[in-house]
Design an enzyme around this catalytic site. Sequence first.
Site, short mmCIF file in Angstrom:
data_model
loop_
_atom_site.label_atom_id
_atom_site.label_comp_id
_atom_site.label_asym_id
_atom_site.label_seq_id
_atom_site.Cartn_x
_atom_site.Cartn_y
_atom_site.Cartn_z
N HIS A 1 0.84 -1.20 0.00
CA HIS A 1 0.00 0.00 0.00
C HIS A 1 0.87 1.24 0.00
O HIS A 1 1.61 1.50 0.95
CB HIS A 1 -0.91 0.01 1.23
N GLN B 1 2.52 11.27 -1.55
CA GLN B 1 2.51 11.74 -0.15
C GLN B 1 3.91 11.78 0.45
O GLN B 1 4.11 12.34 1.53
CB GLN B 1 1.57 10.89 0.69
N TYR C 1 -4.65 7.81 -6.80
CA TYR C 1 -5.93 8.54 -6.92
C TYR C 1 -5.79 9.97 -7.44
O TYR C 1 -6.78 10.64 -7.67
CB TYR C 1 -6.71 8.53 -5.61
N HIS D 1 -11.84 3.66 -3.54
CA HIS D 1 -11.04 4.34 -2.51
C HIS D 1 -11.41 3.90 -1.10
O HIS D 1 -10.56 3.54 -0.29
CB HIS D 1 -11.18 5.86 -2.65
N ARG E 1 -16.30 5.78 2.21
CA ARG E 1 -16.53 7.24 2.28
C ARG E 1 -16.64 7.82 0.88
O ARG E 1 -17.39 8.75 0.63
CB ARG E 1 -15.34 7.96 2.95
N HIS F 1 -9.54 1.08 1.18
CA HIS F 1 -9.33 1.57 2.56
C HIS F 1 -10.60 1.27 3.34
O HIS F 1 -11.70 1.59 2.88
CB HIS F 1 -9.21 3.09 2.59
N HIS G 1 -5.90 -1.26 6.25
CA HIS G 1 -6.03 -0.78 7.64
C HIS G 1 -6.95 -1.68 8.47
O HIS G 1 -6.48 -2.35 9.38
CB HIS G 1 -6.49 0.69 7.75
N ASP H 1 2.33 3.18 2.76
CA ASP H 1 1.21 4.11 2.76
C ASP H 1 1.61 5.57 2.52
O ASP H 1 1.84 5.96 1.38
CB ASP H 1 0.42 3.93 4.07
#
Length: 446
Positions: free
Chosen positions: A53, A58, A120, A196, A199, A226, A263, A314
């Site tokens: 992952h 990021q 994404y 994703h 949510r 996720h 997670h 991540d």
Amino acid sequence: MQTRLAFEYVLTPQGIVRDQALVVGSDGRIERLEPANGPHDGFLAVPGIPNAHSHAFQRALAGYGEVPGARGGEDSFWSWREAMYRLASRVTPEDMFVIAREAFFDMLRGGFTSVAEFHYLHHLPDGRPGAEMGRAVITAAREVGIRLRLLPVFYQAGGFGKPARDEQQRFVHRSVEDFCGLLSELKDVELGLAPHSLRAVPPEVLGTLVDAARKVIGEQAPIHIHISEQRREVEECQAAYGATPIEVLARHVELNARWNLVHATHASPAECARVREADASVVLCPITEAYLGDGLFAADEFVSQGGRIAVGSDSNCRIDAVEELRLLEYGQRLRTERRARFATREGLGTPLWQQACRGGGAALGHSSGALAPGHYADVVAFHRGAAPLRGHDADSFMDALVIGGSRADISDVYVGGQRRMREGVCHGAEESARAFGRAMLRLNSV
Ligand SMILES: [Zn+2]
């Protein structure tokens, strides 16, 4: 053409074996192991861990956002997410290439030989759609030589029952059809699918999405989502659907060995049982889950009851496979006030490393994660003189590494039998670091 890589010690599925050579075919897979008395190419060879992952971009956020949040000092996952959105709004395809290349070099140096990139950041900063951002990730992986499973992310909503916000627009596809167009543009590399989260993807869309995507990426391609990362997410899911996230997911799709739940931090025991029964995997990201203050998944119980786990870097705020495993173990020690949570009669390091390799291979859908015939020769070699190994022998090398070692103890890395790092140095890494530094200054300057 065959390649022959000889090591003083090799971690095989049967444990550590002395004086072995890996005979690697032209397809990068191990054909056989055979005795080798030297000269050796390295000291202790272990399978590279598949990084199950990652959000490569990021990497540019590491070290930023470590100040109290705007709301009276209460910083949280949600305030970090706002900082991530600010960065995401500015990254161009050129930036994406530079950041991903640096993150991927760091993965090789950190003991990861393949990566599932949960991608994404799709559209250009001005909103134009296309595959340029995904192409930048693919080019970066090729230049570095890391094995890639690209997971284009489907993203639609801004929360349970909420429309996507302005700062989420770069992630959003209006329809499953539009998204499948992107998959088709990228399908010359190995793809998976990543809704994703609940949510961001209404559960009633999931079935259509999976069926449509499978026609492009194939029946066997892995699916990642996720799930249950934050307590607030679980509460909002319960309020919206009257059930917890994994229950909701299982109502809308057929969970099976292709599914990887990232997670699952706040999954209930009943949800964990359901995941095990479906033979799905849980992907844990111990450093990032600590960094974001997510909480602790009951990983030791999940594994002792037959569950399969993988690990991922991540957020890429720190990339080190050895540290990920150590924090995975230590998190469970702190949670249970007990020691040696993943240990078996073989000790701690070997079963933990092999769990991460087995789960990672499944999560990426690759035959990797074992130094055995038929698997890719994705190899991480540790230094003969590595301080944590001193005074140890084959019975305790892996324990010594997981307790006291780090990426600094890695000497060489091979992907598909090709050397990608020699004595701690990756070809092209200096130029990558310089370009990354320039991009960081620009992206974080406002
Ligand atoms: Zn993630």
